[in-house]
Design a protein around this motif. Structure first.
Motif, PDB file in Angstrom:
ATOM      1  N   PRO A   4      13.215   5.483   1.193  1.00 57.17           N
ATOM      2  CA  PRO A   4      13.830   6.784   0.919  1.00 57.17           C
ATOM      3  C   PRO A   4      15.146   6.968   1.667  1.00 57.17           C
ATOM      4  N   SER A   5      15.818   8.056   1.359  1.00 54.33           N
ATOM      5  CA  SER A   5      17.027   8.418   2.089  1.00 54.33           C
ATOM      6  C   SER A   5      16.671   8.682   3.549  1.00 54.33           C
ATOM      7  N   GLY A   6      17.547   8.277   4.451  1.00 46.66           N
ATOM      8  CA  GLY A   6      17.279   8.479   5.868  1.00 46.66           C
ATOM      9  C   GLY A   6      16.236   7.528   6.410  1.00 46.66           C
ATOM     10  N   PHE A   7      16.159   6.308   5.824  1.00 43.66           N
ATOM     11  CA  PHE A   7      15.170   5.323   6.272  1.00 43.66           C
ATOM     12  C   PHE A   7      15.716   4.631   7.521  1.00 43.66           C
ATOM     13  N   THR A   8      15.570   5.324   8.644  1.00 41.39           N
ATOM     14  CA  THR A   8      16.102   4.852   9.921  1.00 41.39           C
ATOM     15  C   THR A   8      14.969   4.371  10.820  1.00 41.39           C
ATOM     16  N   ASN A   9      15.305   4.019  12.048  1.00 43.12           N
ATOM     17  CA  ASN A   9      14.336   3.461  12.981  1.00 43.12           C
ATOM     18  C   ASN A   9      13.084   4.326  13.088  1.00 43.12           C
ATOM     19  N   GLY A  10      11.945   3.669  12.934  1.00 41.30           N
ATOM     20  CA  GLY A  10      10.665   4.345  13.058  1.00 41.30           C
ATOM     21  C   GLY A  10      10.116   4.899  11.759  1.00 41.30           C
ATOM     22  N   LYS A  11      10.929   4.966  10.702  1.00 41.52           N
ATOM     23  CA  LYS A  11      10.462   5.485   9.421  1.00 41.52           C
ATOM     24  C   LYS A  11       9.696   4.389   8.668  1.00 41.52           C
ATOM     25  N   SER A  12       8.669   4.810   7.908  1.00 42.04           N
ATOM     26  CA  SER A  12       7.831   3.865   7.162  1.00 42.04           C
ATOM     27  C   SER A  12       7.696   4.292   5.712  1.00 42.04           C
ATOM     28  N   VAL A  13       7.401   3.334   4.845  1.00 38.08           N
ATOM     29  CA  VAL A  13       7.132   3.599   3.446  1.00 38.08           C
ATOM     30  C   VAL A  13       6.015   2.666   2.995  1.00 38.08           C
ATOM     31  N   THR A  14       5.128   3.163   2.141  1.00 39.06           N
ATOM     32  CA  THR A  14       4.056   2.333   1.599  1.00 39.06           C
ATOM     33  C   THR A  14       4.377   1.973   0.155  1.00 39.06           C
ATOM     34  N   SER A  15       3.872   0.828  -0.278  1.00 39.53           N
ATOM     35  CA  SER A  15       4.146   0.355  -1.624  1.00 39.53           C
ATOM     36  C   SER A  15       3.002  -0.538  -2.082  1.00 39.53           C
ATOM     37  N   CYS A  16       3.106  -1.037  -3.317  1.00 37.91           N
ATOM     38  CA  CYS A  16       2.024  -1.817  -3.898  1.00 37.91           C
ATOM     39  C   CYS A  16       2.589  -2.805  -4.908  1.00 37.91           C
ATOM     40  N   VAL A  17       1.981  -3.970  -5.002  1.00 34.30           N
ATOM     41  CA  VAL A  17       2.272  -4.918  -6.081  1.00 34.30           C
ATOM     42  C   VAL A  17       0.952  -5.261  -6.762  1.00 34.30           C
ATOM     43  N   LEU A  18       1.053  -5.543  -8.050  1.00 30.81           N
ATOM     44  CA  LEU A  18      -0.125  -5.845  -8.865  1.00 30.81           C
ATOM     45  C   LEU A  18      -0.208  -7.335  -9.129  1.00 30.81           C
TER      46      LEU A  18
END
Length: 233
Positions: free
Chosen positions: A191-205
């Motif tokens: 996402p926007s503002g993905f700076t130090n310490g920020k996390s995002v979850t995702s998936c692959v099939l």
């Protein structure tokens, strides 16, 4: 739907049942509002309309394990520091992070990648993707992972898709790259503002033959290559 290959070698679409580097790409009418997984040039494309998503819940195949450090097969697992890339073949337990430098477009930074769990789905889950006979005898597995920015670079709007499933014998599972949205396995860009310490979850099939199962995963993107990446088991 379009059928494409993410493997560096050219494989015939008819070889899907053999399980290997073959990758399917599914698309739906929500493509304009969803993420597009990175793929190589398409081969033997087909088109079809989506159907409504099934309601059959997925059953867990592999549970997330806490980060414990240690080694697997002589390779160091767990997070690595200093911005250095771990050696190709480094293997961690599922649920354990590995840190490495990451480049996406012009953005370069350091990230921590964790394959959090691998969940077995139901073949009926694939109905909205309209894969048809290409998916006969195949079982879907959802490889969920988390990316954390551990560097000083703002990695806004970057993306990480180069995660593939591994079968119990170590061979590659069939990957399904989705253009558009698929509720059972959402892919999320940074996402926007993905700076130090920020996390995002995702998936692959990924798909596995009924007689096998997806038991591990590999990150094969920069600075690694197919078959010589970072592994989770």
């Amino acid at each position: 739907m379009k059928l494409i290959s993410t493997h560096r070698r050219t494989l015939a679409i008819a070889a899907l049942a053999a399980v290997g580097a073959l990758s399917l790409t599914a698309c739906n009418d929500d493509a304009a509002n969803g993420d597009t997984a990175a793929t190589t040039a398409p081969a033997a494309p087909t088109q079809a309309a989506p159907t409504s998503a099934p309601t059959t819940p997925a059953a867990p195949a592999t549970s997330a394990a806490p980060a414990t450090g240690g080694t697997t097969g002589g390779s160091t697992g767990g997070a690595t520091g200093g911005g250095a890339a771990p050696a190709a073949g480094t293997t961690a337990k599922i649920g354990q992070p590995i840190q490495f430098p990451y480049k996406y477009g012009k953005a370069t930074g350091d990230i921590s990648l964790t394959v959090t769990d691998i969940t077995k789905g139901d073949p009926a889950d694939l109905a909205p993707l309209k894969l048809g006979d290409k998916a006969k005898g195949q079982v879907p597995y959802y490889i969920n992972y988390k990316v954390t920015n551990v560097g000083s670079t703002d990695m806004s709007f970057s993306s990480l898709t180069q995660v593939k499933g591994l079968l119990a014998d170590g061979s590659e599972a069939t990957e399904v790259s989705i253009i558009g949205t698929f509720a059972k396995c959402p892919h999320n860009s940074f996402p926007s503002g993905f700076t130090n310490g920020k996390s995002v979850t995702s998936c692959v099939l990924a798909l596995a033959p009924e007689a096998s199962q997806v038991t591990g995963a590999e990150y094969w993107g920069d600075p690694y290559t197919l078959g010589k990446g970072l592994n989770w088991k």
